[in-house]
Design a protein around this motif. Structure first.
Motif, PDB file in Angstrom:
ATOM      1  N   ALA A 166       8.361   0.049   2.490  1.00 26.33           N
ATOM      2  CA  ALA A 166       7.070   0.638   2.112  1.00 26.33           C
ATOM      3  C   ALA A 166       6.147  -0.436   1.553  1.00 26.33           C
ATOM      4  CB  ALA A 166       7.276   1.756   1.091  1.00 26.33           C
ATOM      5  N   PRO A 168       2.731  -1.933   0.533  1.00 27.64           N
ATOM      6  CA  PRO A 168       1.455  -1.313   0.159  1.00 27.64           C
ATOM      7  C   PRO A 168       0.357  -1.619   1.172  1.00 27.64           C
ATOM      8  CG  PRO A 168       2.471  -2.388  -1.736  1.00 27.64           C
ATOM      9  CD  PRO A 168       3.272  -2.795  -0.527  1.00 27.64           C
ATOM     10  N   THR A 169      -0.514  -0.659   1.391  1.00 24.80           N
ATOM     11  CA  THR A 169      -1.587  -0.849   2.364  1.00 24.80           C
ATOM     12  C   THR A 169      -2.557  -1.947   1.943  1.00 24.80           C
ATOM     13  OG1 THR A 169      -2.840   0.924   1.287  1.00 24.80           O
ATOM     14  CG2 THR A 169      -1.467   1.525   3.182  1.00 24.80           C
ATOM     15  N   ASN A 170      -2.687  -2.171   0.628  1.00 26.66           N
ATOM     16  CA  ASN A 170      -3.556  -3.251   0.162  1.00 26.66           C
ATOM     17  C   ASN A 170      -2.836  -4.588   0.091  1.00 26.66           C
ATOM     18  OD1 ASN A 170      -1.951  -2.533  -2.031  1.00 26.66           O
ATOM     19  ND2 ASN A 170      -3.535  -3.082  -3.544  1.00 26.66           N
ATOM     20  N   GLY A 171      -1.550  -4.604   0.429  1.00 31.24           N
ATOM     21  CA  GLY A 171      -0.816  -5.856   0.524  1.00 31.24           C
ATOM     22  C   GLY A 171       0.122  -6.102  -0.644  1.00 31.24           C
ATOM     23  N   THR A 172       1.024  -7.017  -0.423  1.00 33.80           N
ATOM     24  CA  THR A 172       1.936  -7.475  -1.468  1.00 33.80           C
ATOM     25  C   THR A 172       2.050  -8.986  -1.391  1.00 33.80           C
ATOM     26  OG1 THR A 172       4.189  -7.299  -2.363  1.00 33.80           O
ATOM     27  CG2 THR A 172       3.981  -7.164   0.009  1.00 33.80           C
ATOM     28  N   LYS A 213       0.656  -7.211   4.606  1.00 31.78           N
ATOM     29  CA  LYS A 213       0.154  -5.838   4.619  1.00 31.78           C
ATOM     30  C   LYS A 213       0.964  -4.949   5.544  1.00 31.78           C
ATOM     31  CE  LYS A 213      -4.583  -6.832   3.228  1.00 31.78           C
ATOM     32  NZ  LYS A 213      -6.029  -6.610   3.513  1.00 31.78           N
ATOM     33  N   SER A 214       1.987  -5.532   6.160  1.00 30.81           N
ATOM     34  CA  SER A 214       2.841  -4.751   7.052  1.00 30.81           C
ATOM     35  C   SER A 214       4.188  -5.436   7.161  1.00 30.81           C
ATOM     36  CB  SER A 214       2.211  -4.623   8.448  1.00 30.81           C
ATOM     37  OG  SER A 214       2.062  -5.910   9.041  1.00 30.81           O
TER      38      SER A 214
END
Length: 256
Positions: A166, A168-172, A213-214
């Motif tokens: 999972a 995050p859509t805003n990135g890690t 982001k993915s």
């Protein structure tokens, strides 16, 4: 604990059994990781008990099967007070300062432990460490990191890893840490003058190497620090952290 610039604050070191958080036998499946960051300094007389606590737990497993991975990050703000810590760097001072802002602290201090980017407390407080580890989900990490290969090419490491789960859509942020397995120092001046101090998982570099982001597999280059000694034992720690010095979402560690 030492607040900075304040010079002293009494802290009780709680002598609790390691059995409360550790177990001797490892499970067969790859365990989830609990990342424990220790901000410390050889110039701080309150820090050796915290260094000893990190030695006690580093690369052990909890009763729930989680692998505890420690990072010893030596700060610089004690260096002008009698002893210049040979393992210190402004990188770790700046990182601690950013955590201080995130946790709304009045001042940074040593020793300080931060567990998975979500709990902070005095680094020698074993009871707080136990509680923080017990709060970490034992059966799930949002991001699964796996270091598949590490190859040295000249003065850098080529590291291939995969990230899944999972994200995050805003990135890690993906952070790479090169750490000495163990280090020792004979302190000549300052609050620990005359003592021989031993450390584990001593960070020699800490770098943000990617923002994902993915889910993906990626190869990155990690520069070897000038302190890198080929005859010494080291390990690479890779961890995913929510943006803004947030929660640590997953981690992996590999000897190099």
């Amino acid at each position: 604990m030492h607040l900075f610039p304040a010079r002293s604050l009494a802290v009780s070191f709680l002598a609790l059994s390691a059995a409360a958080i550790l177990r001797a036998q490892a499970p067969s499946a790859k365990p989830s990781v609990v990342l424990v960051e220790l901000f410390t300094s050889e110039g701080c007389s309150s820090c050796p008990p915290a260094d000893a606590l990190l030695r006690q737990i580093d690369h052990t497993q909890t009763s729930a099967g989680q692998l505890i991975v420690g990072i010893s990050e030596h700060v610089t703000y004690w260096n002008s007070l009698g002893w210049s810590d040979p393992f210190s760097s402004s990188i770790y001072t700046d990182r601690q300062s950013s955590y201080g802002q995130r946790f709304n602290l009045d001042s940074v201090y040593t020793p300080q432990m931060i567990v998975n980017g979500s709990d902070q407390f005095v680094g020698s407080d074993k009871a707080s460490l136990i509680r923080a580890i017990q709060r970490q989900p034992a059966d799930h990490q949002p991001v699964t990191l796996n270091i598949s290969s590490v190859n040295r090419t000249g003065n850098s490491l080529a590291v291939t890893f995969s990230a899944a789960g999972a994200i995050p859509t805003n990135g890690t942020d993906i952070i790479a840490v090169l750490a000495d397995d163990t280090d020792q120092s004979s302190v000549q001046r300052g609050e620990n003058s005359g003592r021989t101090l031993t450390h584990v998982a001593v960070a020699r570099s800490l770098t943000r190497v990617a923002t994902l982001k993915s889910a993906e597999e990626k190869t990155i280059s990690v520069a070897l620090p000038s302190s890198f000694q080929p005859t010494q034992h080291h390990h690479l720690i890779l961890f995913a952290q929510a943006l803004g010095y947030g929660r640590v979402l997953g981690a992996d560690s590999k000897p190099i």
